[in-house]
Design a protein around this motif. Structure first.
Motif: not given
Length: 640
Positions: A530-551
Motif C-alpha cells: 500500500e505504501l509503495v503504491a501511494l509513493r509511486r502514485e503521488h508526485p508530491a511523495l517523490r518530488r515534492g518539498g518538505l515543510r514541517w508543520l508540527s512535532a
C-alpha cells in the motif's frame, strides 16, 4: 487535550524542490529563480543573502499574494561552483528581523553552516527521484536448481536454507546458504508485486566470505553465484520488468586474496605494491581486519585500473548493464592519516560511469555527517543513516534496542521534536539534490532488523505480529510509513516486508523463507504494498518539498508540496504501556495547507476534521497510532 505548533506551521519556508527553486545550472555563471513563502501576517521586506567569491551579498525579492500570505521571488546568481544562501525577513510593522536557513527560522545570528546549499554541477539522473529500492544479499535471497551442482569454495560452511544464521563470531562470514543470481531472477515477480523499481545487490565479485566485500578479483562474478553469464541474465531480466540494477563496489579495500594484493606482497618493487599501504608493521587494513587491505589512491595506476581507463572496473560493469554503483565504505575511501583523496576518487568514479552511460546513479555508504563529501561532481547521494535512519531509530525503536555499532548506547526513545531537529540539522548541510538522491533505510545488511528494534523478537525468523509483538508491528509499519513518505529514495532490505527479525547486521542476512509463506506476516506485506503504491502514485511523495508543520513527543507532522498536489503526513507513535499518545489530537490552522481543506482526500488512516469555531478554521488531526496521509490541492503552488 489538543496541541499545535504555530512556530512550525506558520513559519516562513523554502526548500530545494521544484515548488521553491527553478532549474539549477550545471555550471557556474548562470542564475536560478527562487522564492520563499511567508505566511500571514507576511513581511515588509525579504532579501536573499548569498556568498559570492567569499563575500556575502544581499538582493531584494519581490512580493506577490500566496495562500495564507506572500510569495517573495527573485534571482540568485551562481557565480561559484558552490553557493550558500539564506533569507532575511523583516516586518511587518517593526517586528524583529528573522533569518530563514535550512534549519528553520531564527531571530538570532546563526552559523553559515545552516544555510541552504546549491552545487552548480550535474545532479543525479532524473529517474532516481521516482525509485523505490530493494536491497538483496545474494547468498540469502533465493537458490536456483543449478546451485546444488556447483562446487563450493574451501572457506565455505554449507548450510541448509532453514538453518539459523549465526549472529556474531564463529563461522558468521563462512556460512554459505547457496543463494545465487538465477535464484534472484526467478523471484523478480515478488519485487514487481511489491512495487519496487530498483534492485540493489551487495557484492557479486568472487571473495572468500559470504558477504564478498573481500573480493579476490573485480574482473569476474563469483562462480558460486553463477558467474558473469548469470549476472547478465539477471540484469536483462530485471530490465525487462522495468527494474533498474545497482551494483556494489569496495573502492576502499580489497580482500587479502585479491590478485592485486598477492602481486604486491610477492614483489615489493612491482606496480601493485603502490596500490596498498605497507610499513614495518605490515599493511594498513580496514578497521584492523587483515583480510581487508586498504587501497592507496596516490598512485596513478590504481586510479586507472579502478576508474580511469575505458576498461576500468567501474566502467566495465556499467557497460555490462548496471544502472549505477553503491560504493562501500565511501566515507573512508582515499582517507589514511594525512591523506584525503575521497572527493577526488568520487569525482573519478562518476566520470568513469558517465563516460559509459550518463544516466547512472552514484550512491555512497556513509553512516555519519556526509556534508564534506557531498561537494561538486562526486557522490550523487548517500545511504542516509545520519539524517533518516538514526533519527527514526531514536523515535521508534523499543527502549534498550541496539541498532548498530555507530549507536554506542542502548536506545532511550526521544520525543519527536528532537528527532525532527536532528533531521533538519543534518539535511541543512546537504544540497537538496543530494538529499533526494540519497536512500532512506530502516535497516540494512549492516544493522539489526527494524522489526527487532521495534520489539519484535530476536530469533532471526518471521515475527507474525501476534500477541505481544503487536506493538512491534505498529512501530515497524509507522517507520515504513515515514520511510516511504520522506524525501529520498526508500530502500527496503529484503525480508522487511515479511516481518523478519534479527539482532545484528550479520544476523539480519536471513534466508527468505519461500517454502514457508504461511509464516509471512501478511499485514506487514500488505502495508508495504500500500505504501509503495501511494509513493509511486503521488508526485508530491517523490518530488515534492518538505515543510514541517508540527512535532511534539509522540507525533510529527509534515507536508510534501508539489504543484500536482500536497500530501499531508501525520505520524503518531504508540506508547510502550499501550496508553494514548501524549500529544493527543493535533490541530493546525487550515490556511497553512493552502487550497480548500474541504477537498482533502484521505489516502491512509483516518480523515481530517475541519473545525470552524474560534478565530480561524482549524484542522483536527487524529490522535490514533499510525501514519495518516491526505491529498490536498497543489495548484496554488504553481509558478506564475
Amino acid at each position: 487535550m489538543s496541541s499545535s505548533s504555530p512556530s512550525l506551521a506558520r513559519a516562513p519556508h523554502h526548500d530545494g524542490s521544484v515548488t521553491y527553486l527553478g532549474p539549477v545550472p550545471t555550471r557556474p555563471g548562470g542564475s536560478v529563480r527562487l522564492r520563499v513563502h511567508v505566511p500571514a501576517p507576511g513581511a515588509s521586506r525579504v532579501r536573499v543573502r548569498w556568498g559570492q567569491d567569499g563575500e556575502p551579498r544581499l538582493r531584494d525579492l519581490t512580493p506577490t499574494p500566496a495562500f495564507d500570505g506572500q510569495w517573495w521571488t527573485g534571482e540568485l546568481p551562481l557565480v561559484n561552483a558552490r553557493t550558500s544562501y539564506r533569507f532575511l525577513i523583516e516586518g511587518p510593522d517593526g517586528a524583529r528581523h528573522r533569518w530563514l536557513t535550512a534549519e528553520g527560522v531564527s531571530e538570532r545570528e546563526v552559523s553559515d553552516r545552516s544555510d541552504f546549499v546549491l552545487d552548480a554541477s550535474d545532479a543525479a539522473p532524473d529517474w532516481v527521484a521516482d525509485q523505490v529500492a530493494y536491497q538483496i544479499f545474494p547468498d540469502r535471497f533465493a537458490r536456483s536448481a543449478a546451485a546444488a551442482d556447483r562446487e563450493l569454495p574451501d572457506w565455505a560452511v554449507p548450510q541448509a536454507w532453514d538453518e539459523p544464521v549465526v549472529a556474531a563470531g564463529g563461522p558468521v562470514a563462512r556460512q554459505l546458504y547457496g543463494g545465487d543470481l538465477d535464484g534472484i531472477a526467478e523471484h523478480l515477480d515478488h519485487l514487481v508485486d511489491l512495487g519496487v523499481t530498483t534492485l540493489y545487490l551487495t557484492p557479486v565479485f568472487e571473495g572468500r566470505s559470504n558477504h564478498r566485500y573481500d573480493a579476490v578479483s573485480f574482473d569476474r562474478v563469483d562462480p558460486v553465484l553463477g558467474g558473469d553469464d548469470a549476472y547478465r541474465r539477471l540484469i536483462d531480466a530485471a530490465h525487462a520488468r522495468g527494474l533498474r540494477v545497482l551494483g556494489d563496489l569496495t573502492t576502499n579495500h580489497t580482500g587479502s586474496g585479491h590478485e592485486w594484493f598477492r602481486a604486491a606482497a610477492a614483489d615489493p618493487t612491482g606496480v601493485e605494491a603502490g596500490f596498498y599501504l605497507f610499513d614495518d608493521q605490515g599493511y594498513h587494513c580496514w578497521l584492523g581486519h587483515p583480510s581487508l587491505p586498504t587501497l592507496d589512491y596516490r598512485g596513478r595506476e590504481l586510479r586507472e585500473r579502478m576508474y580511469g581507463r575505458a576498461d576500468s572496473v567501474v566502467a566495465r560493469w556499467v557497460d555490462a548493464g548496471l544502472d549505477g554503483w553503491r560504493i562501500d565504505v565511501a566515507n573512508m575511501t582515499g582517507r589514511q592519516g594525512g591523506v584525503d583523496l575521497t572527493r577526488e576518487v568520487a569525482r573519478g568514479v562518476r566520470e568513469a560511469m558517465t563516460r559509459v552511460n550518463a544516466d547512472t546513479w552514484l550512491l555512497a555508504e556513509h553512516f555519519f555527517d556526509a556534508s564534506a563529501d557531498l561537494v561538486g561532481d562526486g557522490w550523487h547521494g548517500v545511504m542516509d543513516y545520519a539524517g533518516a535512519s538514526m533519527p527514526l531509530w531514536w523515535w521508534l525503536a523499543a527502549p534498550g534496542a541496539r541498532p548498530h555499532a555507530t549507536v554506542p548506547l542502548p536506545i532511550d526513545p526521544l520525543p519527536a521534536r528532537d528527532v525532527v531537529a536532528t533531521m533538519r540539522e543534518v539535511h541543512a548541510r546537504y544540497p537538496w539534490a543530494a538529499v533526494t538522491a540519497s536512500t532512506v533505510h530502516l535497516d540494512s545488511h549492516d544493522t539489526a532488523r527494524f522489526r527487532t528494534l521495534a520489539g519484535g523478537g530476536e530469533h532471526g525468523g518471521v515475527d507474525d505480529g501476534s500477541s505481544d509483538s503487536g506493538l512491534a508491528r505498529a512501530r515497524h509499519l509507522l517507520g515504513a510509513g515515514l520511510q516511504l513518505t520522506l524525501p529520498g529514495v526508500p530502500a527496503l532490505f529484503a525480508g522487511d516486508e515479511l516481518g523478519l527479525t534479527a539482532t545484528t547486521g550479520e544476523h539480519a542476512r536471513t534466508p527468505i523463507p519461500w517454502d514457508a509463506r504461511e509464516t509471512w506476516d501478511a499485514a506487514t506485506l500488505d502495508a508495504y504494498r500500500e505504501l509503495v503504491a501511494l509513493r509511486r502514485e503521488h508526485p508530491a511523495l517523490r518530488r515534492g518539498g518538505l515543510r514541517w508543520l508540527s512535532a511534539g513527543v509522540d507525533h510529527l507532522t509534515f507536508v510534501r508540496e508539489h504543484p500536482a498536489g500536497r500530501v499531508l503526513v501525520h505520524a503518531v507513535r504508540p506508547r510502550p504501556d499501550g496508553a494514548a499518545p501524549r500529544d493527543g489530537e493535533v490541530r493546525l490552522p487550515a490556511a497553512v495547507l493552502g487550497g480548500d481543506a474541504a477537498d482533502a482526500v484521505t489516502l491512509r488512516g483516518e480523515g481530517l476534521v475541519r473545525l470552524d469555531d474560534g478565530d480561524e478554521p482549524v484542522l483536527a488531526l487524529p490522535g490514533s497510532v499510525g501514519a495518516h496521509l491526505w491529498l490536498l490541492p497543489g495548484d496554488d503552488l504553481a509558478w506564475t
